[in-house]
Design an enzyme around this catalytic site. Structure first.
Site, PDB file in Angstrom:
ATOM      1  N   LYS A 164      24.963 -27.092 -35.130  1.00  8.38           N
ATOM      2  CA  LYS A 164      24.838 -28.193 -34.161  1.00  8.38           C
ATOM      3  C   LYS A 164      26.249 -28.643 -33.820  1.00  8.38           C
ATOM      4  CE  LYS A 164      21.573 -30.617 -32.124  1.00  8.38           C
ATOM      5  NZ  LYS A 164      20.231 -30.192 -31.699  1.00  8.38           N
TER       6      LYS A 164
ATOM      7  N   ASP B 220      21.346 -30.402 -25.757  1.00  4.22           N
ATOM      8  CA  ASP B 220      20.651 -31.420 -26.552  1.00  4.22           C
ATOM      9  C   ASP B 220      20.817 -32.711 -25.753  1.00  4.22           C
ATOM     10  OD1 ASP B 220      19.316 -31.933 -29.290  1.00  4.22           O
ATOM     11  OD2 ASP B 220      20.812 -33.494 -29.254  1.00  4.22           O
TER      12      ASP B 220
HETATM   13  P1  NDP Z   1      17.819 -36.053 -23.007  1.00  7.69           P
HETATM   14  O1  NDP Z   1      19.238 -36.467 -23.006  1.00  7.69           O
HETATM   15  O2  NDP Z   1      17.320 -35.200 -21.899  1.00  7.69           O
HETATM   16  O3  NDP Z   1      16.860 -37.329 -23.089  1.00  7.69           O
HETATM   17  C1  NDP Z   1      16.957 -38.250 -24.136  1.00  7.69           C
HETATM   18  C2  NDP Z   1      16.023 -39.398 -23.830  1.00  7.69           C
HETATM   19  O4  NDP Z   1      15.999 -40.252 -24.957  1.00  7.69           O
HETATM   20  C3  NDP Z   1      16.465 -40.246 -22.654  1.00  7.69           C
HETATM   21  O5  NDP Z   1      15.339 -40.788 -22.033  1.00  7.69           O
HETATM   22  C4  NDP Z   1      17.298 -41.331 -23.327  1.00  7.69           C
HETATM   23  O6  NDP Z   1      17.402 -42.534 -22.594  1.00  7.69           O
HETATM   24  C5  NDP Z   1      16.498 -41.562 -24.584  1.00  7.69           C
HETATM   25  N1  NDP Z   1      17.386 -42.057 -25.647  1.00  7.69           N
HETATM   26  C6  NDP Z   1      18.503 -41.471 -26.125  1.00  7.69           C
HETATM   27  N2  NDP Z   1      19.058 -42.228 -27.075  1.00  7.69           N
HETATM   28  C7  NDP Z   1      18.268 -43.319 -27.184  1.00  7.69           C
HETATM   29  C8  NDP Z   1      18.294 -44.463 -28.000  1.00  7.69           C
HETATM   30  N3  NDP Z   1      19.277 -44.650 -28.897  1.00  7.69           N
HETATM   31  N4  NDP Z   1      17.291 -45.369 -27.857  1.00  7.69           N
HETATM   32  C9  NDP Z   1      16.299 -45.157 -26.959  1.00  7.69           C
HETATM   33  N5  NDP Z   1      16.223 -44.097 -26.154  1.00  7.69           N
HETATM   34  C10 NDP Z   1      17.185 -43.193 -26.273  1.00  7.69           C
HETATM   35  O7  NDP Z   1      17.590 -35.331 -24.427  1.00  7.69           O
HETATM   36  P2  NDP Z   1      16.454 -34.320 -24.853  1.00  7.69           P
HETATM   37  O8  NDP Z   1      15.176 -34.685 -24.194  1.00  7.69           O
HETATM   38  O9  NDP Z   1      16.980 -32.943 -24.700  1.00  7.69           O
HETATM   39  O10 NDP Z   1      16.360 -34.577 -26.423  1.00  7.69           O
HETATM   40  C11 NDP Z   1      15.555 -35.621 -26.965  1.00  7.69           C
HETATM   41  C12 NDP Z   1      15.362 -35.391 -28.455  1.00  7.69           C
HETATM   42  O11 NDP Z   1      14.754 -34.107 -28.668  1.00  7.69           O
HETATM   43  C13 NDP Z   1      16.643 -35.363 -29.303  1.00  7.69           C
HETATM   44  O12 NDP Z   1      16.348 -35.877 -30.579  1.00  7.69           O
HETATM   45  C14 NDP Z   1      16.944 -33.886 -29.419  1.00  7.69           C
HETATM   46  O13 NDP Z   1      17.742 -33.598 -30.562  1.00  7.69           O
HETATM   47  C15 NDP Z   1      15.540 -33.336 -29.570  1.00  7.69           C
HETATM   48  N6  NDP Z   1      15.393 -31.921 -29.244  1.00  7.69           N
HETATM   49  C16 NDP Z   1      15.746 -31.453 -28.015  1.00  7.69           C
HETATM   50  C17 NDP Z   1      15.597 -30.115 -27.710  1.00  7.69           C
HETATM   51  C18 NDP Z   1      15.860 -29.591 -26.348  1.00  7.69           C
HETATM   52  O14 NDP Z   1      15.548 -28.423 -26.108  1.00  7.69           O
HETATM   53  N7  NDP Z   1      16.391 -30.367 -25.420  1.00  7.69           N
HETATM   54  C19 NDP Z   1      15.134 -29.156 -28.738  1.00  7.69           C
HETATM   55  C20 NDP Z   1      14.679 -29.782 -29.964  1.00  7.69           C
HETATM   56  C21 NDP Z   1      14.852 -31.110 -30.207  1.00  7.69           C
HETATM   57  P3  NDP Z   1      18.772 -42.919 -21.826  1.00  7.69           P
HETATM   58  O15 NDP Z   1      18.744 -42.113 -20.575  1.00  7.69           O
HETATM   59  O16 NDP Z   1      18.706 -44.371 -21.631  1.00  7.69           O
HETATM   60  O17 NDP Z   1      19.891 -42.500 -22.759  1.00  7.69           O
END
Ligand code: NDP
Length: 466
Positions: free
Chosen positions: A147, A187
């Site tokens: 990571k 991510d």
């Molecule tokens: P994105 O950046 O596309 O989206 C993240 C989302 O979570 C946004 O809506 C963001 O809101 C919200 N968010 C982030 N931080 C916070 C916080 N501290 N409090 C509340 N909301 C928050 O990321 P992903 O969708 O790619 O990833 C989301 C999760 O899934 C992570 O934990 C990642 O590690 C996990 N994951 C992702 C994979 C992938 O293929 N993308 C694979 C496996 C796991 P805002 O816009 O306001 O920041």
């Protein structure tokens, strides 16, 4: 040999012999992890969860303890930390910190995402890379765990600033990665746009067009269905859990947090399978739409988040639904909860509220969104609980399919990738059942940890002390 060792692990006085440490209890080992990694709470919790699950197995198979596999598995193979200098549009100089944690390459080249978010630090990345090692193992595909990322906040930055940051980040990282060494992906804060800039700079520096990164646009060699893979895979996994308990997604109310990549496609697949999705969120708040999303509303969310980079509150204004400012989705009545935003977003109180409001199934789209206290509430109340390392493994699985397509210089159709994704999620579910079945119920955490552990540990034993 094994008999002699058995006496060793039971005899406290034999804890340290010739500089070799053997552990006679979970407590002894975890204390050592805590001491060696001071202040790294997320990493410690991730290690504890795995060790709790596999300890019984270790006692039955002392070869793992004898070879000190636990200490080897909890020490990253390599950690790279570097300065990322860049200039903003006004010419001001900024310095961020970049990282790549190459945790374990026993079963294949390092593989795991890059995260750009102000909260990024070594603790978070070690925890994520450790988790990734077991998740990748569970997929049955030949990929190790890693990571990386930076404490950079892409929010509010111009297109040119994002590009300059990505180029500076890759100018240092490129020397440590390669299609047979370490293959980063996206991510939080790193989506197709950032992957494009990162890949472009890698190509320029290395003079090679290869499969060094996954999550690329289809025109740059990306796999079809990679953007959808984590969210779709999550819902395929939920469907497997429900079917194993003679239930289905049809007609179920689904609460989702986040509105990024994972949340959008978890919502889409839930709709395809007849679920009613009533919430999405971002770091400012949550929308509650009791009538449920439909394709048109989801298209609006995708445009809002991926193109306009706006806030989820705009959904509430457009569709005249409730906006819960600075609140989470976990007080909303639902049958299924899919946390898809970030770490620790469900605490014990949230978990109690979910149970009291009728929730029967929780699956982690994000990495470790449920705090340990919350997980205990779910297990005590017999909810179906799908841990992230199993439930959200679809993304990395399709990343590996992207690597396979790149090395064969080919591109599979969406339908072909989708079939493979469904097979992989179904296999992961079966592995969880094989290793997690107990007293007529299934502990998916235990099942996922044991299945992930055995493959990595056996590969490490085969490869000697390296
Ligand atoms: P994105 O950046 O596309 O989206 C993240 C989302 O979570 C946004 O809506 C963001 O809101 C919200 N968010 C982030 N931080 C916070 C916080 N501290 N409090 C509340 N909301 C928050 O990321 P992903 O969708 O790619 O990833 C989301 C999760 O899934 C992570 O934990 C990642 O590690 C996990 N994951 C992702 C994979 C992938 O293929 N993308 C694979 C496996 C796991 P805002 O816009 O306001 O920041």
């Amino acid at each position: 040999m094994e008999d002699k060792f058995k006496t060793n692990i039971l005899d406290k006085s034999a804890l340290k012999t010739n500089g070799t440490v053997n552990y006679n209890s979970i407590g002894t080992f975890l204390t050592r992890v805590k001491e060696k990694n001071p202040g790294e709470i997320e990493f410690y919790e991730a290690v504890k969860e795995v060790i709790d699950s596999v300890w019984e197995l270790l006692e039955r198979h002392p070869k793992y303890l004898h070879s000190n596999i636990l200490e080897r598995l909890t020490e990253p193979e390599r950690v790279i930390m570097f300065r990322v200098p860049w200039t903003d549009d006004q010419g001001h100089v900024h310095i961020n910190r970049g990282y790549r944690v190459e945790f374990n390459s026993a079963i294949g080249p390092y593989k795991g995402g890059l995260r750009f978010h102000p909260s990024v630090n070594l603790d978070i990345l070690k925890f994520l890379a450790f988790e990734q090692t077991f998740k990748n193992s569970l997929t049955t595909l030949p990929i190790g765990g890693a990571k990386g990322g930076a404490d950079f906040d892409p929010k509010g930055k111009s297109e040119a600033e994002i590009m300059r940051f990505c180029q500076s980040f890759m100018t240092e990282l490129y020397r440590y990665i390669g299609p047979a060494t370490d293959i980063p992906a996206g991510d939080i804060g790193v989506s197709r746009r950032e992957i494009g800039y990162l890949f472009g700079q890698y190509k320029r520096l290395s003079n090679e067009f290869n499969g060094v990164m996954t999550g690329k646009g289809a025109e740059s060699g990306g796999s079809l269905l990679r953007p959808e893979a984590t969210g779709y895979g999550l819902v395929y996994f939920v469907n497997e859990m429900l079917q194993a308990h003679n239930k289905s997604l049809e007609g179920q109310t689904v609460a989702i947090s986040g509105s990024g990549n994972v949340a959008q496609f978890a919502a889409e697949k839930s709709l395809h399978l007849g679920g009613k999705v009533v919430s999405l969120s971002d770091s400012d708040g949550t929308i509650y739409d009791p009538k449920g999303l439909d394709e048109e509303k989801l298209t609006f969310v995708k445009h809002l988040k991926n193109e306009k980079r706006g806030r989820i509150s705009e959904y509430a204004k457009k569709y005249d639904v409730t906006y819960l400012e600075n609140q989470t989705a976990w007080n909303i009545p639902c049958d299924i909860a899919l946390p898809c935003a970030t770490e620790n977003e469900i605490d014990e109180q949230d978990a109690i509220a979910l149970v009291e409001n009728g929730c029967r199934c929780v699956a982690e789209g994000a990495n470790k969104p449920c705090q340990p206290g919350a997980v205990q509430v779910f297990l005590k109340n017999d909810l179906l609980f799908g841990p992230g390392k199993a439930a959200n493994a679809g993304g990395v699985a399709v990343s590996q399919l992207e690597m396979a397509q790149n090395s064969m210089h080919t591109q599979w159709s969406r339908a072909e990738v989708d079939i493979k994704l469904q097979e992989i999620m179904s296999n992961i579910h079966s592995k969880c059942i094989t290793h997690g079945e107990a007293d007529r119920s299934i502990n998916y955490i235990k099942g996922a940890n044991i299945a992930g552990f055995i493959k990595v540990a056996d590969a490490m034993l085969q490869q000697g002390l390296v």
